[in-house]
Design an enzyme around this catalytic site. Structure first.
Site, PDB file in Angstrom:
ATOM      1  CB  ALA A  12      -0.851  -0.018   1.260  1.00 33.21           C
ATOM      2  CB  ALA A  15       2.714  -0.108   3.644  1.00 35.00           C
ATOM      3  CG  HIS A  79      -7.804  -3.897   8.304  1.00 32.92           C
ATOM      4  ND1 HIS A  79      -8.418  -2.474   8.750  1.00 32.92           N
ATOM      5  CD2 HIS A  79      -7.293  -3.805   7.147  1.00 32.92           C
ATOM      6  CE1 HIS A  79      -7.450  -1.878   7.744  1.00 32.92           C
ATOM      7  NE2 HIS A  79      -7.005  -2.410   6.774  1.00 32.92           N
ATOM      8  CE  LYS A  97      -6.333   5.443  10.471  1.00 33.32           C
ATOM      9  NZ  LYS A  97      -7.106   5.844   9.099  1.00 33.32           N
TER      10      LYS A  97
END
Length: 328
Positions: A12, A15, A79, A97
């Site tokens: 991502a 990231a 997730h 989150k």
């Protein structure tokens, strides 16, 4: 000190820009592997971590015996399942989150964590930043007197990025899940209290919330906050007491939106007053988060943001969705 060896599940952008470099730079951590099918995205990670091992699928990363912990920056709707898969593979897990989309998801997460004996946590990085620890100490020590009102705002505008996962209902998008977690979770962290008497007004667009105006109470204090993904970028938190006021100028994106500053306003005994501004120009909450995770994994230190804390924020968010009126 033996480092915690990390793998990243998916390449991502977040990231690549933030958490990958933070893991690579953190004391007691080693970035070892990445799972991605994109050679181009892997190259971006190898630019700052040349020794990075690349797996072409997620399952291979989970099976890699050289990995102790997995960082998950996948879209929101993935997730829970991938956190549980990583725990079942014997890995510690730090998941972006919101780690879950509803309160009931935490039953599965906590059960899997306890069965594995591993650490699993939501990447709510702000609690690791000293500005938030300072604000909490000021409030809970009584420095501002009785807390009477809390206000917050967090906004940005991504309307042009129509393919962004934050603009897609099927990936768990929307402003509340992306940034509402901050205005609610940070208040819970500072006060040590849970929100009650929740009311909200929400504007929807293509199945995702793009503006939410929230009211609640935290103990005896009133609370008002708004978040939006269709407004000029802004962020601020204010904790207003009978004897003082705390204003946080860059509460959520320190060093990106601006410098982290906590202003402590206090009235003098004979009129006038003072403002003390404490600045945190160099602190990196992503790096601090990785280091705190490592201390828990290696030494058994208490983790500042366990799943039980994250569940409390999700309970409040579920309450917002349940009672919200539609602004049209």
């Amino acid at each position: 000190m033996k480092p915690v060896r990390w793998g990243i599940l998916g390449a991502a952008k977040f990231a690549r820009q933030f958490m990958g470099p933070a893991i690579h730079a953190a004391h007691g951590a080693e970035l070892v592997a990445l799972a991605t099918s994109s050679e181009e995205k892997a190259a971006d990670f190898k630019a700052f971590c040349p020794t990075l091992k690349v797996h072409t699928d997620y399952e291979a990363l989970l099976a890699d015996p050289s990995i102790d912990a997995i960082y998950i920056p996948l879209p929101n709707h993935m997730h829970v399942d991938w956190t549980i898969k990583a725990l079942e593979a014997g890995k510690h897990v730090l998941c972006e989150k919101p780690i879950a989309l509803q309160d009931s998801d935490f039953d599965r997460l906590i059960t899997a964590r306890d069965a594995s004996g591993k650490l699993a946590a939501e990447a709510f990085m702000i609690v690791h930043h000293p500005q938030w620890q300072h604000a909490r100490e000021l409030v809970q020590s009584g420095e501002i007197g009785a807390l009477r009102h809390i206000s917050g705002r967090f906004s940005f505008d991504n309307r042009e990025d129509t393919t962004n996962i934050r603009n897609r209902p099927e990936t768990g998008g929307g402003g509340l899940r992306d940034i509402g977690v901050y205005v609610m979770g940070s208040t819970r962290f500072v006060t040590g209290l849970e929100g009650s008497d929740v009311s909200a007004r929400v504007r929807w667009e293509n199945g995702v919330d793009v503006f939410a105006d929230i009211s609640a109470k935290f103990g005896d204090a009133t609370y008002s906050a708004y978040v939006s993904t269709r407004m000029q970028p802004a962020q601020e938190m204010v904790f207003h007491g009978e004897k003082g006021l705390i204003r946080m100028l860059t509460p959520f994106n320190a060093r990106v939106f601006g410098e982290a500053v906590v202003e402590f306003h206090r009235t003098g005994h004979v009129g006038g007053g003072s403002v003390h501004a404490q600045r945190f120009p160099m602190d990196d909450h992503y790096k601090s988060q990785v280091e705190a995770f490592g201390r828990t994994v290696r030494d058994g230190a208490d983790y500042p943001c366990p799943l039980e804390f994250s569940r409390g924020t999700q309970v409040m968010m579920d309450g917002v969705f349940e009672v919200a009126t539609d602004l049209g």
